[in-house]
Design a protein around this motif. Structure first.
Motif, short mmCIF file in Angstrom:
data_model
loop_
_atom_site.label_atom_id
_atom_site.label_comp_id
_atom_site.label_asym_id
_atom_site.label_seq_id
_atom_site.Cartn_x
_atom_site.Cartn_y
_atom_site.Cartn_z
N VAL A 4 0.88 -1.17 0.00
CA VAL A 4 0.00 0.00 0.00
C VAL A 4 0.91 1.22 0.00
O VAL A 4 1.58 1.51 1.01
CB VAL A 4 -0.94 0.04 1.22
N GLN A 5 0.96 1.90 -1.13
CA GLN A 5 1.85 3.04 -1.31
C GLN A 5 3.27 2.65 -0.90
O GLN A 5 3.81 1.69 -1.44
CB GLN A 5 1.29 4.27 -0.59
N ASP A 175 -6.47 8.43 2.10
CA ASP A 175 -6.24 7.76 0.82
C ASP A 175 -5.51 6.44 1.03
O ASP A 175 -5.84 5.43 0.41
CB ASP A 175 -5.44 8.65 -0.14
N TRP A 176 -4.52 6.44 1.91
CA TRP A 176 -3.78 5.22 2.20
C TRP A 176 -4.72 4.16 2.75
O TRP A 176 -4.70 3.01 2.32
CB TRP A 176 -2.65 5.52 3.20
N GLU A 179 -7.00 2.70 0.16
CA GLU A 179 -6.26 1.75 -0.67
C GLU A 179 -6.06 0.43 0.07
O GLU A 179 -6.17 -0.65 -0.51
CB GLU A 179 -4.92 2.34 -1.10
N GLU A 182 -9.27 -1.53 -0.10
CA GLU A 182 -9.43 -2.11 -1.43
C GLU A 182 -8.56 -3.35 -1.60
O GLU A 182 -9.01 -4.36 -2.12
CB GLU A 182 -9.11 -1.07 -2.50
N GLN A 183 -7.34 -3.26 -1.13
CA GLN A 183 -6.42 -4.41 -1.20
C GLN A 183 -6.95 -5.56 -0.35
O GLN A 183 -6.85 -6.73 -0.73
CB GLN A 183 -5.02 -4.02 -0.73
#
Length: 187
Positions: A4-5, A175-176, A179, A182-183
């Motif tokens: 993640v990022q 945002d992190w 994400e 979602e992952q």
């Protein structure tokens, strides 16, 4: 691991369940251990700044430890941590209410005295962050004293990453976290 990022997130944060159960554990994680709470460099300056504002909320033995050792210390590994009472006993910032530990820093935050909640390592527990030059790794720290939190988390069906949504957003941003979610759905 899930990427993640600029972080790698261990799958245990998705697979394992966790919800603190202070009525059972009494906040023993603030009392047990071999060192104080890990701190980053910026947090050491924050502790020095806020200490005069929160001192009145702390236990006398915590104040004595801070006055003797400073608002932060360097542990045997060379890392910044909170000072402890009587060597490696409870964190100097701990208070006690009805037999349950409470963070004196967080108490001051809740009362509007300061605008910093507490060290991020405390807020993220049981996640421990390992920093590397180009990325960070988030791992689930298994500690026998958190057995009741694991049981409670399983009863409520709350994975570690969902229990720690607020602290994760505090550390990495909305945002992190989106994400990450979602992952996790793909996982």
């Amino acid at each position: 691991m899930i990427e993640v990022q600029q972080t790698l997130v261990h799958e245990d944060l998705i697979r394992e369940s966790f919800v603190c159960n202070l009525n059972k554990c009494k906040g023993i994680c603030c009392v047990e251990g071999d060192a104080g709470a890990p701190l980053d460099m910026a947090e050491t300056a924050i502790l020095a700044e806020i200490y005069p504002k929160i001192q009145h909320l702390l236990e006398p033995k915590g104040v004595a430890a801070i006055e003797q050792q400073g608002t932060h210390v360097i542990d045997s590994d060379g890392d910044f941590t909170t000072p402890c009472v009587d060597g490696n006993k409870e964190c100097a910032y701990v208070t006690f209410e009805n037999g349950i530990t409470k963070c004196g820093i967080e108490k001051a935050y809740e009362q509007g005295i300061i605008d910093w909640q507490k060290p991020i390592s405390c807020h993220l527990y049981p996640i421990r962050v390992t920093q590397y030059p180009e990325f960070e790794v988030l791992n689930y720290d298994r500690w026998h004293i958190c057995h009741d939190a694991c049981t409670f988390g399983r009863e409520l069906k709350v994975p570690v990453y969902k229990f720690l949504k607020g602290p994760l957003i505090r550390k990495y941003g909305e945002d992190w976290y989106q994400e990450l979610e979602e992952q996790c759905q793909k996982y």
